[in-house]
Design a protein around this motif. Sequence first.
Motif, short mmCIF file in Angstrom:
data_model
loop_
_atom_site.label_atom_id
_atom_site.label_comp_id
_atom_site.label_asym_id
_atom_site.label_seq_id
_atom_site.Cartn_x
_atom_site.Cartn_y
_atom_site.Cartn_z
N PHE A 1 1.81 -15.56 64.33
CA PHE A 1 1.55 -16.99 64.14
C PHE A 1 0.41 -17.22 63.16
O PHE A 1 0.39 -18.24 62.46
N ILE A 2 -0.53 -16.30 63.08
CA ILE A 2 -1.61 -16.43 62.09
C ILE A 2 -1.04 -16.37 60.68
O ILE A 2 -1.35 -17.22 59.83
N PHE A 3 -0.17 -15.39 60.42
CA PHE A 3 0.47 -15.31 59.10
C PHE A 3 1.45 -16.46 58.90
O PHE A 3 1.59 -16.98 57.79
N GLY A 4 2.13 -16.84 59.98
CA GLY A 4 3.08 -17.93 59.88
C GLY A 4 2.44 -19.24 59.47
O GLY A 4 3.04 -20.06 58.76
N TRP A 5 1.19 -19.45 59.89
CA TRP A 5 0.49 -20.68 59.55
C TRP A 5 0.28 -20.80 58.04
O TRP A 5 0.20 -21.90 57.49
N LEU A 6 0.24 -19.65 57.36
CA LEU A 6 0.03 -19.64 55.92
C LEU A 6 1.32 -19.76 55.13
O LEU A 6 1.32 -20.29 54.02
N VAL B 1 4.79 -20.45 56.66
CA VAL B 1 5.95 -21.12 57.25
C VAL B 1 5.62 -22.58 57.50
O VAL B 1 4.46 -22.94 57.76
N GLY B 2 6.64 -23.44 57.46
CA GLY B 2 6.46 -24.87 57.68
C GLY B 2 5.82 -25.15 59.03
O GLY B 2 6.11 -24.48 60.03
N ARG B 3 4.95 -26.15 59.07
CA ARG B 3 4.19 -26.47 60.27
C ARG B 3 5.09 -26.87 61.43
O ARG B 3 4.86 -26.49 62.59
N ARG B 4 6.11 -27.67 61.15
CA ARG B 4 6.98 -28.14 62.23
C ARG B 4 7.67 -26.97 62.92
O ARG B 4 7.65 -26.86 64.15
N PHE B 5 8.27 -26.09 62.13
CA PHE B 5 8.94 -24.92 62.69
C PHE B 5 7.95 -24.05 63.46
O PHE B 5 8.26 -23.55 64.55
N LEU B 6 6.75 -23.87 62.92
CA LEU B 6 5.77 -23.00 63.56
C LEU B 6 5.30 -23.58 64.89
O LEU B 6 5.15 -22.85 65.88
N LEU B 7 5.06 -24.88 64.95
CA LEU B 7 4.59 -25.50 66.20
C LEU B 7 5.67 -25.47 67.27
O LEU B 7 5.39 -25.21 68.44
N TYR B 8 6.90 -25.74 66.87
CA TYR B 8 8.01 -25.61 67.82
C TYR B 8 8.10 -24.16 68.32
O TYR B 8 8.33 -23.91 69.51
N SER B 9 7.92 -23.21 67.42
CA SER B 9 8.02 -21.80 67.78
C SER B 9 6.88 -21.37 68.70
O SER B 9 7.06 -20.56 69.60
N LEU B 10 5.68 -21.91 68.45
CA LEU B 10 4.55 -21.62 69.33
C LEU B 10 4.83 -22.12 70.74
O LEU B 10 4.56 -21.41 71.73
#
Length: 285
Positions: free
Chosen positions: A70-75, A77-86
Amino acid sequence: MKFKNITYSIPWNLFLITLGSLIVGIGLKAIVIPHGMITGGFSGAGILLFYYTKVLTPGIWYFILNIPVFIFGWLFVGRRFLLYSLYGAVILTLAIDLIRFEIPVKDLMLATLSGGTIIGAGAGIIFRSLGSAGGNDIIAIILNQKFGIRIGTYNFSFNFVLFFFSFGLLDTDLILYSMAMSYITSQVIEYFITLFNQRKLIFIISNNSRQITDEIMKKLNRGATFLKGEGAYSGREKDIIMTVANTFQIKRIEEIAFTIDPDAFLITENTFNVLGKGFSRRKIY
């Protein structure tokens, strides 16, 4: 609110992720772990670490493995997808650790079939959302965006390495059953992804194209497009009808076409990824 708009809403996507994560958690905790098997992906890696270390829990290991992702994803990947994934990763972690019951399946082959089906169904439901449950999905997207590595290629490579290293820790039969279960899981996921997207691409060649198209639009409420064509033998110009319909409308279109023109030529092809007006359109990441 129209259903196609609901599919983009936050409550609907949180519902899909929650439901799918709970189903995956049941498959892992009620079938896979009691039988000493592992799955593919980060959940399998977490289970393998749990077997090896005998400390923490499979759910906590799964979440720990997700932290750098998720740290790398924040840089990248799109925020919406990342927050849903979290959210999905948290729910799956809780599901794995809080589910206490076991499904009484004694035969390993039946456990393989049932485990793969349940996990695949849950993962398939998650894939119908705008997020994921973390893990490999995020890494696969980053590698695909930055280096052009195909998502399927990465997932296969990761699982190959995971199962290879598990040979030193688990019984060979259990590893082979686990590999079979991962294959079943992938097939069920594919089924769930296409379940509500199955479409048929239909081409109709006729001298009465306009009349056939008018009936399709009137009776089936389906759009159509004319493609300009020319008969190879006759040299006559023709309007070729191209339309997309679901499986239940195929016979209706055939009936319309051949009633108007018994000499019509009709071609039907399978397709499921249809985006645009009249069909669902969603951005995954």
